[in-house]
Design a protein around this motif. Structure first.
Motif, PDB file in Angstrom:
ATOM      1  N   HIS A  11       0.757  -1.176   0.101  1.00  0.00           N
ATOM      2  CA  HIS A  11      -0.027   0.078   0.057  1.00  0.00           C
ATOM      3  C   HIS A  11       1.112   1.243   0.063  1.00  0.00           C
ATOM      4  O   HIS A  11       0.589   1.930  -0.681  1.00  0.00           O
ATOM      5  N   SER A  12       2.030   1.348   0.952  1.00  0.00           N
ATOM      6  CA  SER A  12       2.873   2.408   1.142  1.00  0.00           C
ATOM      7  C   SER A  12       3.412   2.713  -0.169  1.00  0.00           C
ATOM      8  O   SER A  12       3.834   3.865  -0.617  1.00  0.00           O
ATOM      9  N   ALA A  13       3.951   1.486  -0.895  1.00  0.00           N
ATOM     10  CA  ALA A  13       4.913   1.732  -1.963  1.00  0.00           C
ATOM     11  C   ALA A  13       4.240   1.788  -3.248  1.00  0.00           C
ATOM     12  O   ALA A  13       4.695   2.151  -4.399  1.00  0.00           O
ATOM     13  N   GLY A  14       2.822   1.520  -3.184  1.00  0.00           N
ATOM     14  CA  GLY A  14       2.146   1.414  -4.526  1.00  0.00           C
ATOM     15  C   GLY A  14       2.549   0.435  -5.398  1.00  0.00           C
ATOM     16  O   GLY A  14       2.450   0.533  -6.567  1.00  0.00           O
ATOM     17  N   VAL A  15       2.692  -0.698  -4.831  1.00  0.00           N
ATOM     18  CA  VAL A  15       3.054  -2.105  -5.664  1.00  0.00           C
ATOM     19  C   VAL A  15       1.908  -2.920  -5.647  1.00  0.00           C
ATOM     20  O   VAL A  15       1.567  -3.269  -4.416  1.00  0.00           O
ATOM     21  N   PRO A  16       1.349  -3.147  -6.728  1.00  0.00           N
ATOM     22  CA  PRO A  16       0.462  -4.255  -6.711  1.00  0.00           C
ATOM     23  C   PRO A  16       0.564  -5.560  -6.045  1.00  0.00           C
ATOM     24  O   PRO A  16       1.981  -6.103  -6.222  1.00  0.00           O
ATOM     25  N   LEU A  17       0.080  -6.227  -5.328  1.00  0.00           N
ATOM     26  CA  LEU A  17       0.114  -7.514  -4.597  1.00  0.00           C
ATOM     27  C   LEU A  17       0.781  -8.597  -5.597  1.00  0.00           C
ATOM     28  O   LEU A  17       1.305  -9.255  -5.239  1.00  0.00           O
ATOM     29  N   ARG A  18       0.119  -8.398  -6.799  1.00  0.00           N
ATOM     30  CA  ARG A  18       0.514  -9.464  -7.585  1.00  0.00           C
ATOM     31  C   ARG A  18       2.081  -9.667  -7.999  1.00  0.00           C
ATOM     32  O   ARG A  18       2.316 -10.481  -8.544  1.00  0.00           O
ATOM     33  N   ARG A  19       2.602  -8.165  -7.930  1.00  0.00           N
ATOM     34  CA  ARG A  19       4.018  -8.051  -8.348  1.00  0.00           C
ATOM     35  C   ARG A  19       4.944  -8.756  -7.315  1.00  0.00           C
ATOM     36  O   ARG A  19       5.919  -8.789  -7.353  1.00  0.00           O
TER      37      ARG A  19
END
Length: 451
Positions: free
Chosen positions: A419-427
């Motif tokens: 959430h904080s890094a804006g990284v999708p969980l799928r990545r």
């Protein structure tokens, strides 16, 4: 792990400087892996010697004493190593942080040891019921030493000088193994003797860490005070995290028997080895996570999570397949009860190891109160589950409570990072690319390790 990300790779050969960095990283990884394997073998030998010589009950007494000492060091160290990591981003502070590390460690650790001794001294406590006073004293002598090891070792890791830390750890392990074997052969090994050897091995470790510090005299009283105050902000979360990993031993000792603690300590041993093995990648990644820009650190952390995920799951499967038979064969039928708890612990430990890079990244966000809430919730769940599950299920209930709490914490850390890094969980889900990279890296490590 210095290979370029998929978005930046090309068919062109890398520059000479990039190739040099890769070779240096590969060499460091070779040394780290060899050290972890050696320490794992030494730890396994130590566990077998102690288990064979003492049996479940006395091994449980030894494990309680060591847990009290380690807990005192962790609760009393004021999270200075996390403060060091947070303050390390400014280059001008680094010499003073390095110089202050051993002195702060010994001073803070001495205070922690005195407080711990006063806490467990009254007769009738759960600790004094199973261990005598001299044995407790010898265990608590290690507290200032361990605190200094944590502070000084963290400075070396931040300076990417992991070889120094490796040499200290290996020397301590060598002293411990050889001394225990020498006492066990003539049948002279006692609980107090095992604790004394454990303390002396920590002293050897610290002695080898000190000469390699760039600066040895303390510097910057204001920075030392700021290091302590900054550490205190992170300390509630750190204490909750540590107790999450160790409180189960003390609860089992209070609700069960020393023999149950001895059996559980053998179930935990493969889990500790798994955590140490995957910690190699985490340790190598830490300097880049702390010194890069936040965006670069986020991308690097996501990649490291995928790699540690593959390593953690594969290691857990290996331990589940081979660990139970090896442990029982080495320690004897008295410890056969550790097999089921060992298997129950494996998923939780694998989840915690996978999330470790995310926990390191979250330090940069400087949100200690939120971190304390996350760790505190996992600790509370572990405490409640242990109290509910140990009476009906014994050692297996203790393992189940821990693995549930570890998995909860890992999910929270990875979700917070994403959430904080804006990284999708799928990545963050590893795939064939990560498996292929690990295979290529292992092949490269074998080549780099050749003379």
């Amino acid at each position: 792990m210095s290979a370029p990300s998929p978005s930046t790779s090309s068919s062109l050969p890398p520059p000479a400087s990039a190739t040099g960095r890769r070779d240096a990283t590969a060499a460091r990884l070779v040394h780290l892996l060899l050290t972890r394997v050696t320490l794992a073998v030494a730890g396994a030998l130590t566990s077998v010697v102690v288990a064979r010589a003492l049996g479940p009950e006395d091994r449980g007494v030894y494990w309680v004493v060591v847990t009290v000492a380690i807990t005192a060091a962790a609760v009393g160290n004021l999270s200075v190593e996390r403060s060091q990591t947070a303050l390390w981003t400014r280059e001008g502070r680094r010499p003073a942080i390095s110089a202050n590390a051993p002195w702060l460690g010994l001073a803070v650790g001495t205070v922690a040891a005195v407080v711990a001794f006063a806490a467990v001294l009254p007769p009738g406590t759960a600790v004094t019921v199973v261990a005598d006073r001299p044995t407790l004293v010898w265990g608590l002598v290690a507290v200032p030493v361990m605190t200094a090891i944590v502070y000084v070792g963290n400075v070396h890791v931040l300076r990417a000088r992991t070889g120094v830390v490796d040499r200290g750890s290996l020397a301590g392990a060598a002293v411990q193994c050889s001394a225990l074997a020498a006492l066990a052969l003539p049948g002279r090994l006692t609980v107090e003797g095992v604790v004394i050897v454990w303390t002396l091995s920590a002293v050897v470790n610290l002695v080898l860490l000190l000469p390699s510090l760039p600066v040895r005299r303390p510097r910057g009283r204001r920075l030392a005070a700021r290091t302590l105050s900054c550490g205190l902000r992170h300390h509630p979360g750190y204490v909750c995290h540590f107790l999450l990993l160790r409180l189960d031993i003390l609860i089992l000792n209070a609700l069960g028997t020393p023999a149950a603690v001895g059996v559980y300590s053998m179930a935990v041993t493969p889990a500790e080895l798994l955590r140490a093995m995957t910690g190699t990648v985490v340790q190598l990644a830490l300097p880049r996570q702390m010194e890069s820009s936040l965006e670069e650190a986020a991308a690097y952390t996501a990649r490291t999570i995928r790699i540690t995920g593959v390593l953690a799951v594969s290691s857990a499967v290996l331990f589940c397949l081979a660990g139970p038979a090896l442990v029982v064969a080495a320690t004897g039928p008295a410890f056969a009860g550790c097999v089921v708890p060992m298997l129950v612990l494996a998923p939780g430990v694998a989840a915690a190891a996978t999330a470790a890079p995310a926990a390191a990244y979250l330090l940069r966000l400087d949100l200690p109160f939120l971190a304390a809430l996350v760790y505190g919730a996992a600790l509370l769940a572990n405490l409640v589950l242990n109290v509910l599950l140990i009476p009906p299920m014994g050692v297996t209930g203790c393992a189940l409570a821990s693995t549930i709490a570890y998995t909860m914490l890992a999910a929270a850390q990875v979700g917070w990072f994403a959430h904080s890094a804006g990284v999708p969980l799928r990545r963050l889900v590893p795939g064939a690319a990560e498996v292929g990279e690990i295979v290529r890296r292992l092949h490269g490590l074998l080549r780099a390790g050749r003379p």
